[in-house]
Design a protein around this motif. Structure first.
Motif, PDB file in Angstrom:
ATOM      1  N   LEU A  79      53.102  29.683 -35.603  1.00  0.00           N
ATOM      2  CA  LEU A  79      51.926  29.644 -34.738  1.00  0.00           C
ATOM      3  C   LEU A  79      50.784  28.862 -35.385  1.00  0.00           C
ATOM      4  O   LEU A  79      50.072  28.108 -34.709  1.00  0.00           O
ATOM      5  CB  LEU A  79      51.467  31.064 -34.406  1.00  0.00           C
ATOM      6  CG  LEU A  79      52.382  31.857 -33.468  1.00  0.00           C
ATOM      7  CD1 LEU A  79      51.910  33.304 -33.344  1.00  0.00           C
ATOM      8  CD2 LEU A  79      52.440  31.212 -32.085  1.00  0.00           C
ATOM      9  N   GLU A  80      50.629  29.023 -36.682  1.00  0.00           N
ATOM     10  CA  GLU A  80      49.552  28.302 -37.368  1.00  0.00           C
ATOM     11  C   GLU A  80      49.820  26.806 -37.380  1.00  0.00           C
ATOM     12  O   GLU A  80      48.895  25.992 -37.243  1.00  0.00           O
ATOM     13  CB  GLU A  80      49.395  28.824 -38.798  1.00  0.00           C
ATOM     14  CG  GLU A  80      48.183  28.279 -39.528  1.00  0.00           C
ATOM     15  CD  GLU A  80      46.885  28.517 -38.766  1.00  0.00           C
ATOM     16  OE1 GLU A  80      46.019  27.603 -38.784  1.00  0.00           O
ATOM     17  OE2 GLU A  80      46.732  29.587 -38.140  1.00  0.00           O
ATOM     18  N   GLN A 121      52.669  32.211 -26.018  1.00  0.00           N
ATOM     19  CA  GLN A 121      53.269  32.692 -24.778  1.00  0.00           C
ATOM     20  C   GLN A 121      54.788  32.734 -24.883  1.00  0.00           C
ATOM     21  O   GLN A 121      55.434  33.675 -24.398  1.00  0.00           O
ATOM     22  CB  GLN A 121      52.848  31.801 -23.617  1.00  0.00           C
ATOM     23  CG  GLN A 121      51.374  31.892 -23.257  1.00  0.00           C
ATOM     24  CD  GLN A 121      50.943  30.813 -22.287  1.00  0.00           C
ATOM     25  OE1 GLN A 121      51.766  30.294 -21.535  1.00  0.00           O
ATOM     26  NE2 GLN A 121      49.669  30.455 -22.312  1.00  0.00           N
ATOM     27  N   LEU A 122      55.368  31.722 -25.507  1.00  0.00           N
ATOM     28  CA  LEU A 122      56.821  31.692 -25.699  1.00  0.00           C
ATOM     29  C   LEU A 122      57.294  32.914 -26.478  1.00  0.00           C
ATOM     30  O   LEU A 122      58.248  33.596 -26.070  1.00  0.00           O
ATOM     31  CB  LEU A 122      57.229  30.416 -26.438  1.00  0.00           C
ATOM     32  CG  LEU A 122      58.666  30.388 -26.989  1.00  0.00           C
ATOM     33  CD1 LEU A 122      59.679  30.353 -25.846  1.00  0.00           C
ATOM     34  CD2 LEU A 122      58.867  29.186 -27.915  1.00  0.00           C
ATOM     35  N   LEU A 123      56.651  33.211 -27.597  1.00  0.00           N
ATOM     36  CA  LEU A 123      57.111  34.287 -28.465  1.00  0.00           C
ATOM     37  C   LEU A 123      56.764  35.668 -27.913  1.00  0.00           C
ATOM     38  O   LEU A 123      57.462  36.639 -28.210  1.00  0.00           O
ATOM     39  CB  LEU A 123      56.518  34.117 -29.863  1.00  0.00           C
ATOM     40  CG  LEU A 123      56.908  32.813 -30.582  1.00  0.00           C
ATOM     41  CD1 LEU A 123      56.375  32.808 -32.002  1.00  0.00           C
ATOM     42  CD2 LEU A 123      58.417  32.613 -30.588  1.00  0.00           C
ATOM     43  N   ASP A 151      60.397  38.149 -37.277  1.00  0.00           N
ATOM     44  CA  ASP A 151      59.817  38.144 -38.625  1.00  0.00           C
ATOM     45  C   ASP A 151      58.339  37.738 -38.531  1.00  0.00           C
ATOM     46  O   ASP A 151      58.024  36.629 -38.098  1.00  0.00           O
ATOM     47  CB  ASP A 151      60.588  37.162 -39.522  1.00  0.00           C
ATOM     48  CG  ASP A 151      60.026  37.125 -40.928  1.00  0.00           C
ATOM     49  OD1 ASP A 151      60.355  38.020 -41.716  1.00  0.00           O
ATOM     50  OD2 ASP A 151      59.227  36.200 -41.217  1.00  0.00           O
ATOM     51  N   GLN A 152      57.452  38.616 -38.954  1.00  0.00           N
ATOM     52  CA  GLN A 152      56.025  38.377 -38.782  1.00  0.00           C
ATOM     53  C   GLN A 152      55.537  37.161 -39.553  1.00  0.00           C
ATOM     54  O   GLN A 152      54.729  36.373 -39.054  1.00  0.00           O
ATOM     55  CB  GLN A 152      55.235  39.616 -39.210  1.00  0.00           C
ATOM     56  CG  GLN A 152      55.272  40.752 -38.196  1.00  0.00           C
ATOM     57  CD  GLN A 152      54.691  40.346 -36.852  1.00  0.00           C
ATOM     58  OE1 GLN A 152      55.419  40.221 -35.856  1.00  0.00           O
ATOM     59  NE2 GLN A 152      53.387  40.124 -36.798  1.00  0.00           N
ATOM     60  N   SER A 153      56.026  36.979 -40.767  1.00  0.00           N
ATOM     61  CA  SER A 153      55.556  35.844 -41.573  1.00  0.00           C
ATOM     62  C   SER A 153      56.042  34.524 -40.981  1.00  0.00           C
ATOM     63  O   SER A 153      55.283  33.542 -40.897  1.00  0.00           O
ATOM     64  CB  SER A 153      56.024  35.990 -43.021  1.00  0.00           C
ATOM     65  OG  SER A 153      57.441  35.961 -43.101  1.00  0.00           O
ATOM     66  N   LEU A 168      62.030  23.947 -38.917  1.00  0.00           N
ATOM     67  CA  LEU A 168      61.765  24.968 -37.913  1.00  0.00           C
ATOM     68  C   LEU A 168      62.547  26.238 -38.258  1.00  0.00           C
ATOM     69  O   LEU A 168      63.761  26.189 -38.451  1.00  0.00           O
ATOM     70  CB  LEU A 168      62.172  24.468 -36.529  1.00  0.00           C
ATOM     71  CG  LEU A 168      61.898  25.427 -35.363  1.00  0.00           C
ATOM     72  CD1 LEU A 168      60.403  25.484 -35.092  1.00  0.00           C
ATOM     73  CD2 LEU A 168      62.655  24.990 -34.122  1.00  0.00           C
ATOM     74  N   PRO A 169      61.868  27.405 -38.331  1.00  0.00           N
ATOM     75  CA  PRO A 169      62.594  28.653 -38.601  1.00  0.00           C
ATOM     76  C   PRO A 169      63.594  28.973 -37.499  1.00  0.00           C
ATOM     77  O   PRO A 169      63.440  28.540 -36.355  1.00  0.00           O
ATOM     78  CB  PRO A 169      61.474  29.706 -38.653  1.00  0.00           C
ATOM     79  CG  PRO A 169      60.217  28.936 -38.893  1.00  0.00           C
ATOM     80  CD  PRO A 169      60.424  27.603 -38.226  1.00  0.00           C
TER      81      PRO A 169
END
Length: 362
Positions: A133-134, A149-151, A125-127, A116-117
């Motif tokens: 999400l994916e 919703q969390l992010l 960080d977009q990536s 997990l990041p």
């Protein structure tokens, strides 16, 4: 596979036992979300659910990834208080550092912790965000929507969870907790007494039928569908009894917070089979000749010679088949005078399905 608690260097002053209404509510929600894994309690929880309003049920359905399988860490005590109070637990959750909340929530929504990041990467960080999400989308659309919703708005997401938990308390759980407070408190006090008289690893190993102590290694291993080693040296360990958890002991380990062992407190835990026992029972019935023999003695007890005559097989072969079935605990042999009769163990056979499910999902 196993979760291993390593007690080497552990200071017993860091060991505590506590009841937790929030953890017990989470256990109820888990049973509600996973009724097939808790067949002994599912009818009771469904009866409670039928009395709830549609809005609460809809919110339960949307938020259920948080407790359906992995169970988010923030549902367990975040401090090692001796006795937790529900309102205080919600206040601690509300005050949890935002990035820590995001990390715990993301872990629960995704359903596993490996890889997990960091929360900062998820938020900025977009990536890293897109990858997370994916992964959630690949598991289910509901998990993806919850993760998004969390992010999008972590503070509002946390407020939503707290509102839902407070609604559960007022709708049904405050009444449930009134009946659980005394027996769970008694279980906690009894365990605390044992810990004063015995080695903590030995006592912890008694908390589940899936546990095994290794005194020479100062370890306790819980047979789980996870592979993890938790070093307890320099950490707090908090043991929490539960009525609703069934036989499904849970271990939670999040850096900076107490290690949690959420364990079944009910008296007389039902034995959970080892994987090898399940394999032996299924294997014993997989041979066509043994299954045909099994069908005959399911109708009535029979002797070896009767089975040999009916099946047209040598008595020695019948004896070998009976031995395999008996070693798998599927057949009982009883002497009546000079004859030995063989019959199926009906109670064991009736539990083949539930035992298989309980063993696979513990």
């Amino acid at each position: 596979m196993a979760i291993t608690l390593q007690f080497a260097g552990f200071d017993t002053k860091d060991l505590g036992v506590s009841t937790s209404p929030l953890a017990e509510l989470m256990a109820m929600l888990h049973v509600w979300a996973e009724p097939d894994h808790h067949f002994d309690s599912s009818a009771q929880i469904q009866e409670i659910a039928r009395q709830l309003d549609d809005q609460l049920i809809a919110e339960f359905n949307e938020l259920s990834p948080l407790w359906a399988r992995f169970r988010a860490r923030f549902f367990f005590p975040l401090a090692s208080d001796k006795n937790q109070i529900f309102e205080r637990e919600l206040a601690v959750l509300a005050a949890l550092p935002l990035e820590t909340f995001v990390s715990m929530a993301a872990e629960g929504i995704r359903g596993f912790s490996k890889g997990l990041p960091a929360a900062e990467k998820l938020l900025h960080d977009q990536s890293g965000r897109a990858e997370f999400l994916e992964t959630c989308r690949s598991r289910s659309l509901g998990r993806f929507e919850l993760a998004d919703q969390l992010l999008q708005n972590p503070p509002e997401f946390r407020s939503r969870i707290i509102r839902f938990l407070a609604d559960c308390w007022s709708s049904f759980f405050s009444r449930e907790w009134e009946g659980l407070f005394v027996p769970l408190g008694g279980a906690a006090a009894q365990l605390a007494g044992k810990l004063q008289r015995a080695d903590p690893a030995t006592v912890v190993a008694t908390l589940s039928v899936t546990a095994k102590a290794f005194p020479g290694l100062s370890e306790v291993r819980f047979d789980k569908l996870q592979q993890r080693r938790v070093q307890l040296s320099g950490r707090q360990l908090l043991l929490i009894p539960s009525r609703w958890i069934g036989n499904h002991l849970t271990v939670k380990d999040h850096a900076g917070y107490p290690v949690i062992v959420h364990f079944p407190a009910q008296a007389g835990q039902k034995e959970v089979l080892k994987i090898q026992q399940v394999r032996d029972r299924l294997s014993a019935l997989s041979a066509e000749s043994r299954m045909e023999l099994f069908r005959h003695i399911s109708a009535e007890p029979m002797t070896t010679s009767e089975l040999a005559a009916r099946l047209g097989q040598p008595a020695a072969q019948i004896s070998r088949s009976l031995r395999v079935l008996r070693e798998a605990d599927l057949v009982v042999s009883e002497r009546r005078g000079k004859l030995v009769y063989h019959r199926i163990d009906t109670a064991i056979v009736l539990r083949l399905g539930p035992d298989l499910l309980a063993t696979l999902t513990r």
